[in-house]
Scaffold this active site. Structure first.
Site, mmCIF file in Angstrom:
data_model
loop_
_atom_site.group_PDB
_atom_site.id
_atom_site.type_symbol
_atom_site.label_atom_id
_atom_site.label_comp_id
_atom_site.label_asym_id
_atom_site.label_seq_id
_atom_site.Cartn_x
_atom_site.Cartn_y
_atom_site.Cartn_z
ATOM 1 N N LYS A 87 0.855 -1.195 0.000
ATOM 2 C CA LYS A 87 0.000 0.000 0.000
ATOM 3 C C LYS A 87 0.890 1.244 0.000
ATOM 4 O O LYS A 87 1.769 1.395 0.858
ATOM 5 C CB LYS A 87 -0.882 -0.030 1.243
ATOM 6 C CG LYS A 87 -2.184 0.713 1.119
ATOM 7 C CD LYS A 87 -3.044 0.407 2.347
ATOM 8 C CE LYS A 87 -4.365 1.120 2.291
ATOM 9 N NZ LYS A 87 -5.096 0.943 3.554
HETATM 10 O O1 G3P Z 1 -9.667 2.216 4.464
HETATM 11 C C1 G3P Z 1 -9.236 3.419 4.976
HETATM 12 C C2 G3P Z 1 -9.793 3.590 6.321
HETATM 13 O O2 G3P Z 1 -9.128 2.804 7.261
HETATM 14 C C3 G3P Z 1 -9.947 4.972 6.756
HETATM 15 O O3 G3P Z 1 -11.142 4.991 7.406
HETATM 16 O O4 G3P Z 1 -12.874 5.882 8.859
HETATM 17 O O5 G3P Z 1 -10.451 6.510 9.227
HETATM 18 O O6 G3P Z 1 -11.723 7.407 7.286
HETATM 19 P P1 G3P Z 1 -11.562 6.268 8.242
#
Ligand code: G3P
Length: 218
Positions: A87
């Site tokens: 990634k």
């Molecule tokens: O897949 C990316 C994710 O982990 C981010 O999620 O909820 O932190 O925006 P969030």
């Protein structure tokens, strides 16, 4: 549509895998920190532990932000297990690294994508997956599903093989809408995956079937 789980929690990964619908896992440094996983050796071991639970792609993120550092870290991650996808953040050095990995046959997931232009660049560099962050766009009053729809159009226009991996999924309707648009993958918290299978009419219908059975079979 493939379902990935977006967590570094081994119990959650196992629960989703046992459900029979899990195709892979995505992690990031924040999710690793949330599980208290720190130190290079522990982090690498944790990726192997994840790979040993799931038969599918596991995204492991580089920390370096320079080309050489990303190549070094990415190669080390890719060597851990055949299911590892490296990634890489959507920055200029990251795009160069994605191109390098693509030439080496190492699969990549370009993360932190928020625009069609970024998605186009990542696909041209040869990213295997591109991760648009839905919830974070919604957080700033921007239509995240329009981004998925525009990415689908552009990738189909030019037959890019890069897969659209909808990320920062916050609720089950994100998953349903992404499926309607044609995202290739949604990476989701366990709660959003489980929420998809719930319906009050299913619960009340099942309760009625069981009580009717009891009335005539007891
Ligand atoms: O897949 C990316 C994710 O982990 C981010 O999620 O909820 O932190 O925006 P969030």
């Amino acid at each position: 549509m493939k379902f990935f789980i977006d967590t570094a929690n081994l119990a959650e990964i196992k629960e989703a895998y046992d459900l029979g619908v899990l195709d892979g896992v995505t992690t990031n440094p924040s999710l690793m920190a949330k599980e208290g996983i720190s130190g290079k050796n522990n982090i690498l071991k944790h990726y192997v532990d994840i790979c040993n639970i799931v038969d599918g792609d596991v995204s492991a993120e580089v920390i370096a932000t320079d080309f050489e550092g990303m190549i070094r870290e990415g190669q080390e991650l890719a060597d851990l297990h055949e299911n590892i996808v490296v990634k890489v953040p959507m920055i200029a050095e990251g795009v160069k690294a994605i191109k390098y990995f693509s030439n080496q046959g190492i699969r990549t997931n370009c993360t932190l994508v928020f625009s069609v232009g970024q998605a186009l660049i990542a696909a041209k560099a040869g990213a295997s997956y591109v991760s648009p962050f839905l919830g974070r766009l919604d957080d700033i009053s921007t239509d995240s599903l329009q981004l998925i729809s525009d990415m689908r159009l552009v990738y189909d226009n030019y037959m890019f093989e890069t897969e659209i991996l909808a990320a920062s999924v916050r609720h089950p309707m994100h998953i349903v809408e992404c499926a309607k648009i044609g995202a290739d993958v949604a990476t989701c918290p366990l709660g959003s995956i489980k929420a998809l299978l719930n319906h009050p009419l299913t619960d009340s219908g099942l309760a009625k079937f069981l009580s009717d059975y009891q009335k005539t079979n007891s």
